[in-house]
Scaffold this active site. Structure first.
Site, PDB file in Angstrom:
ATOM      1  N   THR A  40       3.140   8.793   3.781  1.00  0.00           N
ATOM      2  CA  THR A  40       3.843   8.357   4.987  1.00  0.00           C
ATOM      3  C   THR A  40       3.837   6.835   5.111  1.00  0.00           C
ATOM      4  O   THR A  40       2.779   6.217   5.043  1.00  0.00           O
ATOM      5  CB  THR A  40       3.146   8.964   6.218  1.00  0.00           C
ATOM      6  OG1 THR A  40       3.096  10.375   6.040  1.00  0.00           O
ATOM      7  CG2 THR A  40       3.882   8.613   7.490  1.00  0.00           C
ATOM      8  N   GLU A  41       5.018   6.257   5.270  1.00  0.00           N
ATOM      9  CA  GLU A  41       5.189   4.817   5.483  1.00  0.00           C
ATOM     10  C   GLU A  41       4.551   3.983   4.362  1.00  0.00           C
ATOM     11  O   GLU A  41       4.133   2.855   4.573  1.00  0.00           O
ATOM     12  CB  GLU A  41       4.597   4.387   6.836  1.00  0.00           C
ATOM     13  CG  GLU A  41       5.099   5.193   8.032  1.00  0.00           C
ATOM     14  CD  GLU A  41       6.512   4.824   8.450  1.00  0.00           C
ATOM     15  OE1 GLU A  41       7.069   3.875   7.877  1.00  0.00           O
ATOM     16  OE2 GLU A  41       7.059   5.511   9.328  1.00  0.00           O
ATOM     17  N   LEU A  42       4.471   4.593   3.170  1.00  0.00           N
ATOM     18  CA  LEU A  42       3.844   3.941   2.004  1.00  0.00           C
ATOM     19  C   LEU A  42       2.409   3.483   2.301  1.00  0.00           C
ATOM     20  O   LEU A  42       1.943   2.481   1.754  1.00  0.00           O
ATOM     21  CB  LEU A  42       4.682   2.777   1.474  1.00  0.00           C
ATOM     22  CG  LEU A  42       6.031   3.137   0.841  1.00  0.00           C
ATOM     23  CD1 LEU A  42       6.591   1.929   0.068  1.00  0.00           C
ATOM     24  CD2 LEU A  42       5.948   4.333  -0.094  1.00  0.00           C
ATOM     25  N   TRP A  99       4.232  -0.194   4.422  1.00  0.00           N
ATOM     26  CA  TRP A  99       5.437  -1.024   4.304  1.00  0.00           C
ATOM     27  C   TRP A  99       5.947  -1.489   5.658  1.00  0.00           C
ATOM     28  O   TRP A  99       7.067  -1.967   5.775  1.00  0.00           O
ATOM     29  CB  TRP A  99       6.515  -0.314   3.488  1.00  0.00           C
ATOM     30  CG  TRP A  99       7.231   0.868   4.112  1.00  0.00           C
ATOM     31  CD1 TRP A  99       6.985   1.425   5.326  1.00  0.00           C
ATOM     32  CD2 TRP A  99       8.331   1.593   3.540  1.00  0.00           C
ATOM     33  NE1 TRP A  99       7.851   2.466   5.543  1.00  0.00           N
ATOM     34  CE2 TRP A  99       8.692   2.604   4.462  1.00  0.00           C
ATOM     35  CE3 TRP A  99       9.052   1.509   2.351  1.00  0.00           C
ATOM     36  CZ2 TRP A  99       9.727   3.497   4.221  1.00  0.00           C
ATOM     37  CZ3 TRP A  99      10.088   2.410   2.127  1.00  0.00           C
ATOM     38  CH2 TRP A  99      10.421   3.388   3.041  1.00  0.00           C
TER      39      TRP A  99
END
Lengths: 417, 485
Positions: free
Chosen positions: A145-147, A299
């Site tokens: 999730t979300e890098l 990220w």
């Protein structure tokens, strides 16, 4: 020789309805079905359907030389099935070309790894099962999730048998090193790490239609030139971005679709350039070095850390509240409760509570259905209070919603500074 | 740079939100080198008081007006006497004010006694005398009555000409907001204008409508630029039941002014929409909160230390939205019965509120304290767990800033100016009673929410300073003064 690897994130959360204190114990419907359906149909019309069609035609035009990858969150897939089943069909066509890879992630686009490795594994398995059920393929590359990423996550993902993992190419981690190589996560034996080239990715995702950007307007020629320059110091350019970039964040009128239509051709004309999927990239390249990432990175925002979801006490309180229930939820062996609890883990709920209003505030408010982070927290906590009641099977209010006792019997009179 | 300020309130003489704001900005201006003379209706002191360097308080009540000369000419046996007065300041000021009243405001100008009544009996007696004199001397009553008062009847009939000095008179005001506020406003205007003629200044700055006639008159007499400061509008105070005379005064003041200062963008919009004042004439200067260094602690009574208290503090009038607070209280008590609600203040809606609380059967949990002063205000804030400002229309609203100074989380009406500077405050539409109750419950139930709000607001409060406001006000003065030269 340089390879370009596209990965698009597709995600839609289940947004909560306005759920007041007075609904606690009285109403078990938490989601705003109208808003969720409206938003999904709008994004499908502006982005998913036209962009899928464009990608399909590009793949056909370039006869298999153009490749992309997707990560489709479970909550997005569930909403596709419910509100826009033609999207499932559209993705099946893409996958059938053999030029589109689907990645693995947590089913509910959650931050589970931070709070419960066991729940994390279950959600990843659920997601892979769902992908296999809908598209007949099983992912071999993982993106969190979300890098969100660190060494511990990489080790867990290696244990789960994946070949590669995606992460942000954050400056504070890379230092002088280039994101345009494959790395080996510290402590891993065979897992490969692909890092986002955030400059080139964000040129498309964030700056494309920014008229104050000195490089505006961005053309496929200009971008291909930059990619050619970047390839001088590396052999893999990873362009990772939200899929909603196309037609939703960057409107159709900005020319984003024309840009994307022209880009593959421009890149393929560069000597030695080709497209790869993440698993191909991992298979073809050996790690150049080990990358040690002790602290979590992501990220998001300028900080590329966890503060967008875990930057204040409201966010910590909310997320701890949901994960504290894990044992009780699982002990009930009730599929409905379990599904609801998992949907409440979606990272967006915590993102709405972010108080970093100033530098990154505009991006946050764009996605935010709430007027303020307080509203987001109040709403979420009201829902959690009701969910806790249902979990305990309590019929009477007051067991878990009672006011906490006051601990301070002496209050200071005010003084400032 | 010297500024002559006209205002109705200034702590400790009379203090509401207006007084707090006036003091904050006057002190900050004085500290930054702008000399401020602040004229109040009444200070209780005859002499000017320099309360801090550069800031002088002056009482309008007690201002001496020159009596001038009463001149009597004997024009021969057939024509009889001609009597007139020269240099009488009250007469001159009153006449000038009459012109403003009748030409700018199109209002009837009713002659008033010079002294205010101090008791009802005193007023009736003086009014009786006034009326009797009025009947006797219709037309030239002012001269006649003054001659009469000067004892002219006893002048020798055969004198060709005689000048008799008349005694100086004092204007008396009682301050505050009494029944005869409009008369008081006019007496204040005459006194303040007289002060303006004697006090050297570069700019005249009038706060709220009570002092606009004074500002207009002083501007006319001295030619100095006039700034009017909008702390509240009649439409804020009264909604649709506006007092037209007050609204007219506000409009006349803004039209006569060289610049209008509004305490928020919210108020600026209203001024443009309802009063037709052009945008380039209006400057927004947000209020601030003064720093205090009190470090007292107030113990909670042990028997109710476990309970939580929700506070409304302010005038109990239409503008402040007390009725919405009462309705929200009922909803909260249905869910959280161990809460107490406190309504501190007084006002014309108080009896109605008491009745409604009884009707809703929550008198045992909903308390009225009446008007609180000084330390009781501090104590009340310090004891509270939530402060609610449900104002229907609030140009600024300084109280939430004060509550914040006591680490009390606040819920603020969106229809207020303070949300423009306190962006981290929890907001609600005043009419959305259910949402107000929802947010009260949330603050009482989720301690993290209260702590988060207090922390964020404290951070913001650091930048809400009177020094910044004073800087903007000084820039307005400078532009007016240099613009004239």
């Amino acid at each position: 020789m340089a390879a370009v690897c596209f990965y698009f994130q597709v995600h839609q959360p289940y947004r909560l309805r306005h759920y007041t204190f007075f609904d606690i114990g009285a109403d078990a419907f938490y989601e705003d079905e109208n808003a969720n359906c409206d938003i999904l149909l709008k994004v499908a019309r502006k982005c998913y359907l036209p962009m899928n069609a464009l990608l399909l035609s590009l793949i056909r035009r370039h006869e298999g030389r153009f490749k992309v990858s997707f990560s489709l969150s479970g909550t997005a897939l569930d909403q596709f099935v419910a509100y826009a089943p033609e999207l499932i069909q559209s993705y099946r066509e893409l996958v059938a070309t053999g030029c589109v890879e689907l990645l693995s992630e947590t089913y509910n686009h959650s931050l589970a790894f931070l709070y419960s490795p066991e729940e994390f594994r279950e959600q990843v398995r659920l997601h892979d099962d769902r992908i296999e059920e809908l598209f007949g393929v099983r992912p071999t590359v993982f993106r969190n999730t979300e890098l969100i990423y660190n060494n511990a996550l990489a080790r867990a993902v290696e244990d789960m048998g994946y070949a590669a993992i995606l992460a942000e190419g954050a400056d504070h981690v890379l230092g002088w090193r280039s994101p345009n190589y494959v790395y080996r996560p510290a402590g891993c034996g065979r897992l490969k790490l692909l890092l986002k080239n955030y400059r080139l990715s964000d040129d498309i995702a964030f700056r494309f239609s920014d008229r104050n950007w000195p490089e505006f307007p961005l053309t496929a020629e200009k971008f291909a030139h930059w990619a050619g320059t970047a390839a001088l110091s590396g052999d893999l350019i990873n362009l990772f971005m939200d899929y909603e970039t196309f037609g939703e964040h960057q409107w159709e009128a900005s020319g984003i679709f024309q840009f994307m239509e022209a880009l593959p051709d421009r890149l393929l004309r560069l000597p030695g350039f080709r497209f790869v999927t993440p698993s191909e990239a991992a298979a073809e390249h050996e790690p150049v070095a080990e990358l040690d990432v002790h602290n979590f990175m992501s990220w998001a925002d300028a900080e590329r850390d966890l503060t967008a979801w875990l930057g204040n006490d409201m966010q910590h309180d909310a997320i701890e509240t949901v994960y504290r229930m894990e044992e009780r939820v699982k002990a009930r062996r009730d599929d409905g409760l379990l599904r609801t609890w998992r949907r409440l883990q979606t990272s967006d709920h915590f993102y709405y509570m972010c108080t970093k209003w100033f530098a990154d505030g505009d991006v946050h408010s764009y996605f935010n259905p709430y007027g303020s982070p307080y509203d987001a927290y109040i709403n979420y906590m009201n829902v959690m209070a009701d969910f806790a009641l249902r979990l305990d099977g309590a019929s009477r209010l007051g067991h878990s919603v009672g006011m906490p006792p006051r601990t301070d019997t002496h209050r200071p009179a005010g003084h400032l500074d | 740079m010297r500024v002559l300020m006209f205002g109705w309130e200034f702590p400790p003489f009379k203090s509401g939100g207006l007084g707090t704001a006036c003091k904050g900005m006057a002190s900050a201006l004085a500290a930054r080198g702008t000399g401020v003379v602040f004229v109040l209706p009444r200070t209780g002191h005859r002499q000017p008081q320099e309360t801090e360097p550069g800031l002088t308080l002056l009482s309008a009540s007690g201002t001496r007006l020159h009596g001038g000369l009463a001149r009597v000419r004997h024009a021969g046996p057939a024509r009889g006497e001609r009597r007139f007065v020269t240099g009488n300041e009250w007469y001159a000021l009153d006449a000038a004010l009459r012109r403003i009243w009748e030409h700018r405001l199109h209002l009837e100008y009713i002659d008033s006694p010079l002294h205010p009544y101090l008791t009802e009996e005193g007023y009736l007696r003086e009014y009786g005398q006034w009326a009797a004199r009025d009947r006797l001397t219709a037309g030239k009553r002012a001269q006649r009555s003054i001659l009469h008062e000067a004892g002219m009847d006893r002048l020798p009939g055969d004198a060709a000409s005689a000048d008799v000095p008349r005694p100086d008179r004092e204007i008396l005001l009682h301050g505050g907001y009494g029944q005869d506020l409009m008369q008081e406003v006019r007496r204040y205007a005459c006194a303040a204008a007289a002060i303006a003629r004697r006090t050297p200044c570069d700019v005249i700055h009038a706060h709220d409508w009570m002092t606009y006639p004074a500002g207009m008159l002083a501007k006319q007499l001295t030619g100095k630029p006039l700034v009017v400061h909008i702390h509240a509008l009649e439409s804020d105070r009264s909604g649709h039941n506006v007092n037209q005379a007050i609204a007219d005064l506000e409009r006349a003041g803004m039209e006569a002014a060289d610049k209008v200062i509004a305490v928020s963008h919210y108020t600026k919009q209203l001024v443009m929409r309802d009063y037709g004042i052009p945008e380039d004439k209006i400057v927004v200067v947000h209020n601030a909160v003064s720093r205090s260094d009190i470090t007292r602690t107030y113990p909670l009574p042990p028997l109710c230390a476990h309970e939580k208290r929700v506070l409304f503090m302010g005038r109990i009038t239409y503008q402040k939205g007390p009725d919405y607070f009462v309705e929200a209280a009922r909803l909260v008590l249905d869910r959280l019965p161990h809460t107490r609600f406190i309504m501190a203040g007084s006002g014309d809606m108080l009896p109605h509120m008491v009745r409604r609380v009884g009707q809703l059967r929550m008198g045992s949990r909903f308390h009225f304290t009446g008007f609180l002063k000084n330390e009781d205000v501090d104590r009340m804030y310090a004891m509270s767990d939530v402060y609610v400002m449900p104002s229907v229309s609030e140009p600024f609203g300084i109280a939430p800033l004060e509550a914040m100074a006591y680490d009390v989380p606040v819920i603020v009406s969106r229809q207020s100016g303070v949300v423009e500077v306190l962006r981290n405050a929890i907001r609600v539409d005043f009419w959305d009673v259910r949402e107000m109750a929802n947010k009260i419950c949330a603050l009482l139930t989720y301690p993290v929410l209260a702590a988060e709000e207090v922390r964020n607001c404290r951070e913001e409060l650091k930048h809400i300073r009177w020094e910044n406001a004073a800087g903007k006000i000084r820039a307005v003065y400078d532009s007016l003064v240099t613009g004239r030269n």
